[in-house]
Write a protein that holds these residues in place. Sequence first.
Motif, short mmCIF file in Angstrom:
data_model
loop_
_atom_site.label_atom_id
_atom_site.label_comp_id
_atom_site.label_asym_id
_atom_site.label_seq_id
_atom_site.Cartn_x
_atom_site.Cartn_y
_atom_site.Cartn_z
N GLY A 88 0.81 -1.21 0.00
CA GLY A 88 0.00 0.00 0.00
C GLY A 88 0.84 1.26 0.00
O GLY A 88 0.56 2.21 -0.74
N VAL A 89 1.88 1.27 0.81
CA VAL A 89 2.79 2.43 0.84
C VAL A 89 3.48 2.57 -0.52
O VAL A 89 3.67 3.69 -1.01
CB VAL A 89 3.81 2.28 1.99
CG1 VAL A 89 4.92 3.31 1.87
CG2 VAL A 89 3.10 2.40 3.33
N SER A 90 3.81 1.47 -1.16
CA SER A 90 4.41 1.52 -2.50
C SER A 90 3.46 2.18 -3.49
O SER A 90 3.89 2.95 -4.35
CB SER A 90 4.76 0.11 -2.98
OG SER A 90 5.72 -0.47 -2.15
N HIS A 91 2.16 1.86 -3.39
CA HIS A 91 1.17 2.48 -4.28
C HIS A 91 1.17 4.00 -4.10
O HIS A 91 1.05 4.74 -5.07
CB HIS A 91 -0.24 1.96 -3.97
CG HIS A 91 -0.56 0.65 -4.60
ND1 HIS A 91 0.02 -0.53 -4.20
CD2 HIS A 91 -1.41 0.32 -5.60
CE1 HIS A 91 -0.47 -1.52 -4.92
NE2 HIS A 91 -1.34 -1.03 -5.78
N LEU A 92 1.26 4.44 -2.84
CA LEU A 92 1.19 5.88 -2.56
C LEU A 92 2.51 6.58 -2.89
O LEU A 92 2.50 7.73 -3.34
CB LEU A 92 0.82 6.11 -1.10
CG LEU A 92 -0.52 5.52 -0.64
CD1 LEU A 92 -0.75 5.80 0.83
CD2 LEU A 92 -1.67 6.02 -1.49
N ALA A 93 3.63 5.91 -2.66
CA ALA A 93 4.93 6.53 -2.89
C ALA A 93 5.35 6.53 -4.36
O ALA A 93 6.03 7.46 -4.81
CB ALA A 93 6.00 5.82 -2.05
N MET A 94 4.96 5.48 -5.10
CA MET A 94 5.36 5.35 -6.50
C MET A 94 4.16 4.99 -7.37
O MET A 94 4.12 3.90 -7.94
CB MET A 94 6.43 4.26 -6.64
CG MET A 94 7.66 4.48 -5.80
SD MET A 94 8.83 3.11 -5.91
CE MET A 94 7.86 1.72 -5.37
N PRO A 95 3.18 5.86 -7.47
CA PRO A 95 1.97 5.50 -8.22
C PRO A 95 2.23 5.20 -9.69
O PRO A 95 1.54 4.37 -10.28
CB PRO A 95 1.06 6.73 -8.06
CG PRO A 95 1.97 7.83 -7.69
CD PRO A 95 3.12 7.22 -6.95
N GLY B 225 -3.98 1.58 -2.81
CA GLY B 225 -2.93 1.69 -1.81
C GLY B 225 -3.49 1.85 -0.42
O GLY B 225 -3.05 1.21 0.54
N VAL B 226 -4.50 2.72 -0.30
CA VAL B 226 -5.14 2.92 1.01
C VAL B 226 -5.83 1.64 1.46
O VAL B 226 -5.74 1.27 2.64
CB VAL B 226 -6.12 4.11 0.95
CG1 VAL B 226 -6.96 4.20 2.21
CG2 VAL B 226 -5.36 5.41 0.71
N ILE B 227 -6.50 0.96 0.55
CA ILE B 227 -7.16 -0.31 0.89
C ILE B 227 -6.13 -1.30 1.42
O ILE B 227 -6.39 -2.00 2.41
CB ILE B 227 -7.92 -0.89 -0.33
CG1 ILE B 227 -9.14 -0.04 -0.64
CG2 ILE B 227 -8.30 -2.35 -0.10
CD1 ILE B 227 -9.82 -0.39 -1.96
N GLU B 228 -4.99 -1.38 0.77
CA GLU B 228 -3.97 -2.34 1.21
C GLU B 228 -3.41 -1.97 2.58
O GLU B 228 -3.18 -2.84 3.42
CB GLU B 228 -2.86 -2.43 0.17
CG GLU B 228 -3.33 -3.13 -1.09
CD GLU B 228 -2.30 -3.16 -2.20
OE1 GLU B 228 -1.20 -2.56 -2.04
OE2 GLU B 228 -2.58 -3.79 -3.23
N ILE B 229 -3.21 -0.67 2.83
CA ILE B 229 -2.70 -0.26 4.15
C ILE B 229 -3.73 -0.55 5.23
O ILE B 229 -3.41 -1.13 6.27
CB ILE B 229 -2.32 1.24 4.13
CG1 ILE B 229 -1.09 1.46 3.24
CG2 ILE B 229 -2.05 1.74 5.54
CD1 ILE B 229 -0.79 2.91 2.95
N VAL B 230 -4.98 -0.17 4.98
CA VAL B 230 -6.04 -0.42 5.97
C VAL B 230 -6.23 -1.91 6.18
O VAL B 230 -6.36 -2.38 7.32
CB VAL B 230 -7.36 0.26 5.54
CG1 VAL B 230 -8.52 -0.19 6.39
CG2 VAL B 230 -7.21 1.78 5.57
N GLY B 231 -6.22 -2.68 5.10
CA GLY B 231 -6.35 -4.13 5.23
C GLY B 231 -5.20 -4.76 6.00
O GLY B 231 -5.40 -5.63 6.84
N GLY B 232 -3.98 -4.30 5.72
CA GLY B 232 -2.82 -4.81 6.45
C GLY B 232 -2.90 -4.49 7.93
O GLY B 232 -2.65 -5.35 8.77
#
Length: 165
Positions: free
Chosen positions: A42-49, A71-78
């Motif tokens: 998720g952080v990768s999605h936000l940092a390197m879209p 990315g947000v979904i992955e962070i919240v899910g994690g």
Amino acid sequence: MLFLAVLVVAFLVAFALPARYGGRSIRDAARRAMAVAFVFAGVSHLAMPESFEAYFPSWVPFVEPIVYVTGVIEIVGGLALLSRRYQGYVGLALAAYLVLVFPANLYVAVAGVEEDLPGLPAASWDSWVRLPFQALFIWWVLRSTGATIPARRALRAFSPAVAAR
């Protein structure tokens, strides 16, 4: 393949923790490792879209917002995986999410857009190798969260035959 590497390293670290910190349980270590891997992704999605925008065909609208939302979904899910209270439901939700993003991985393999993915190897085999790992990730998240129990309860609500088993 970076997701798999993060998952394996996080699993080994989580399993090696002393028992008083929750280590030594394969299931808990697997759940925690999946949490770390999802937050990392998720952080990768936000940092390197831009790395993830190539996962979409040109006809898909709003690609950049989709990348940020996933990315947000992955962070919240994690982070939700770290909670034991609803872990079965979180496992089902994340398994569904992994099924929903599979077409993007398939598109990368079929369309051969590896060259457009910054920071990833340009080898055409890499995108094809990732496809079967998606099934491993789905199994991993379901198994580590015990997500089959809520699924059986949901099935019982709709089918008396399942309840009889």
